[in-house]
Each structure stands twice: as C-alpha cells, then as structure tokens.
Scaffold this motif. Structure first.
Motif, mmCIF file in Angstrom:
data_model
loop_
_atom_site.group_PDB
_atom_site.id
_atom_site.type_symbol
_atom_site.label_atom_id
_atom_site.label_comp_id
_atom_site.label_asym_id
_atom_site.label_seq_id
_atom_site.Cartn_x
_atom_site.Cartn_y
_atom_site.Cartn_z
ATOM 1 N N CYS A 92 0.854 -1.190 0.000
ATOM 2 C CA CYS A 92 0.000 0.000 0.000
ATOM 3 C C CYS A 92 0.892 1.242 0.000
ATOM 4 C CB CYS A 92 -0.908 0.012 1.225
ATOM 5 S SG CYS A 92 -1.873 1.538 1.348
ATOM 6 N N SER A 93 0.655 2.081 -1.018
ATOM 7 C CA SER A 93 1.518 3.260 -1.174
ATOM 8 C C SER A 93 0.766 4.573 -1.074
ATOM 9 C CB SER A 93 2.240 3.188 -2.527
ATOM 10 O OG SER A 93 3.001 2.011 -2.601
ATOM 11 N N HIS A 100 -2.247 5.717 -2.524
ATOM 12 C CA HIS A 100 -2.926 6.384 -3.636
ATOM 13 C C HIS A 100 -4.374 6.752 -3.311
ATOM 14 C CE1 HIS A 100 0.410 5.328 -6.295
ATOM 15 N NE2 HIS A 100 0.402 4.166 -5.678
ATOM 16 N N GLY A 101 -4.975 6.018 -2.412
ATOM 17 C CA GLY A 101 -6.331 6.353 -1.976
ATOM 18 C C GLY A 101 -7.434 5.949 -2.913
ATOM 19 N N ARG A 102 -7.120 5.247 -3.966
ATOM 20 C CA ARG A 102 -8.176 4.893 -4.927
ATOM 21 C C ARG A 102 -9.176 3.913 -4.343
ATOM 22 N NH1 ARG A 102 -5.246 4.002 -10.722
ATOM 23 N NH2 ARG A 102 -3.900 5.816 -10.657
ATOM 24 N N LEU A 154 -9.220 5.630 4.829
ATOM 25 C CA LEU A 154 -7.869 6.163 4.662
ATOM 26 C C LEU A 154 -7.390 6.794 5.949
ATOM 27 C CD1 LEU A 154 -8.011 7.879 1.155
ATOM 28 C CD2 LEU A 154 -7.333 5.542 1.726
ATOM 29 N N GLY A 176 -2.851 9.436 4.016
ATOM 30 C CA GLY A 176 -3.595 8.970 2.851
ATOM 31 C C GLY A 176 -3.445 7.497 2.543
ATOM 32 N N TYR A 177 -2.746 6.775 3.406
ATOM 33 C CA TYR A 177 -2.633 5.332 3.228
ATOM 34 C C TYR A 177 -3.908 4.675 3.746
ATOM 35 C CZ TYR A 177 2.410 5.518 2.288
ATOM 36 O OH TYR A 177 3.639 5.756 1.743
ATOM 37 N N ASN A 178 -4.113 3.442 3.324
ATOM 38 C CA ASN A 178 -5.245 2.705 3.849
ATOM 39 C C ASN A 178 -5.056 2.520 5.363
ATOM 40 O OD1 ASN A 178 -6.967 0.397 4.598
ATOM 41 N ND2 ASN A 178 -7.395 0.362 2.399
ATOM 42 N N CYS A 183 -6.624 -0.570 -7.149
ATOM 43 C CA CYS A 183 -5.353 -0.332 -6.455
ATOM 44 C C CYS A 183 -4.172 -0.557 -7.401
ATOM 45 C CB CYS A 183 -5.234 -1.257 -5.244
ATOM 46 S SG CYS A 183 -3.641 -1.054 -4.407
ATOM 47 N N PRO A 184 -3.418 0.483 -7.692
ATOM 48 C CA PRO A 184 -2.308 0.345 -8.634
ATOM 49 C C PRO A 184 -1.166 -0.509 -8.100
ATOM 50 C CG PRO A 184 -2.309 2.536 -7.677
ATOM 51 C CD PRO A 184 -3.556 1.859 -7.196
ATOM 52 N N GLU A 185 -1.143 -0.740 -6.810
ATOM 53 C CA GLU A 185 -0.071 -1.534 -6.208
ATOM 54 C C GLU A 185 -0.473 -2.989 -5.990
ATOM 55 O OE1 GLU A 185 2.691 -0.034 -6.015
ATOM 56 O OE2 GLU A 185 2.002 2.033 -6.224
ATOM 57 N N ALA A 191 -2.372 -4.074 -3.787
ATOM 58 C CA ALA A 191 -2.131 -4.275 -2.353
ATOM 59 C C ALA A 191 -3.305 -4.932 -1.632
ATOM 60 C CB ALA A 191 -1.829 -2.913 -1.699
ATOM 61 N N ILE A 192 -4.426 -5.054 -2.330
ATOM 62 C CA ILE A 192 -5.608 -5.608 -1.667
ATOM 63 C C ILE A 192 -5.952 -6.961 -2.291
ATOM 64 C CG2 ILE A 192 -7.966 -5.158 -0.901
ATOM 65 C CD1 ILE A 192 -7.521 -2.227 -1.834
HETATM 66 S S1 SF4 Z 1 -4.650 -0.042 -0.790
HETATM 67 FE FE1 SF4 Z 1 -4.005 0.584 -2.847
HETATM 68 S S2 SF4 Z 1 -5.502 2.119 -3.533
HETATM 69 FE FE2 SF4 Z 1 -5.737 1.872 -1.305
HETATM 70 S S3 SF4 Z 1 -4.459 3.480 -0.389
HETATM 71 FE FE3 SF4 Z 1 -3.205 1.626 -0.537
HETATM 72 S S4 SF4 Z 1 -2.132 1.735 -2.502
HETATM 73 FE FE4 SF4 Z 1 -3.832 3.188 -2.532
#
Ligand code: SF4
Length: 67
Positions: free
Chosen positions: A10-11, A13-15, A26, A31-33, A57-59, A61-62
């Motif tokens: 998780c980086s 992005h908040g998407r 968030l 702004g991280y999850n 999530c662009p990473e 991470a979920i």
């Molecule tokens: S889980 Fe993914 S989309 Fe959500 S804040 Fe982290 S990097 Fe962003």
C-alpha cells in the motif's frame, strides 16, 4: 467476504476508498489505507464496490480472502 490490505505494498494512492468508501478507510494523516496489514470484513451489500476497490489499487495491495 473479507479483504486483506498489504502493509508493504500500500503506497497511499487512496483509490480504494474512492471506489468503496464504505469498505476502505484512509489514514487522514498520510492517505494510506488505515487498515494496512489487516484483514477486514466487507459490509453486507458492499461486495461489488469492494471488488472495484481491489481492481483500482495500482499496487495490487488488496486481496480478497475467501472464507
Ligand atoms: S490499498 Fe491501494 S488504492 Fe488503497 S491506499 Fe493503498 S495503494 Fe492506494
């Protein structure tokens, strides 16, 4: 349905919270999850939104955790 948010990937992005605000929270400060490193229960009726959040999530991470 449960989802796990990876603590490392998780980086911030908040998407996820944009697509599923009733599932993902968030951290106001960075702004991280807010549930990084944890597995959380998806509220009933929010499964479709949660899946959108997972895809957004662009990473990557979920991940969806099967019961
Ligand atoms: S889980 Fe993914 S989309 Fe959500 S804040 Fe982290 S990097 Fe962003």
């Amino acid at each position: 349905m449960k989802v796990h948010i990876d603590e490392v990937n998780c980086s911030g992005h908040g998407r996820c919270a944009k697509y599923a605000p009733n599932v993902f929270r968030l951290n106001d400060e960075d702004g991280y999850n807010a549930d990084r490193g944890q597995t959380i229960e998806v509220p009933a009726g929010e499964e479709a939104n949660a899946k959108l959040g997972v895809k957004s999530c662009p990473e990557r991470a979920i991940t969806i955790v099967e019961d």
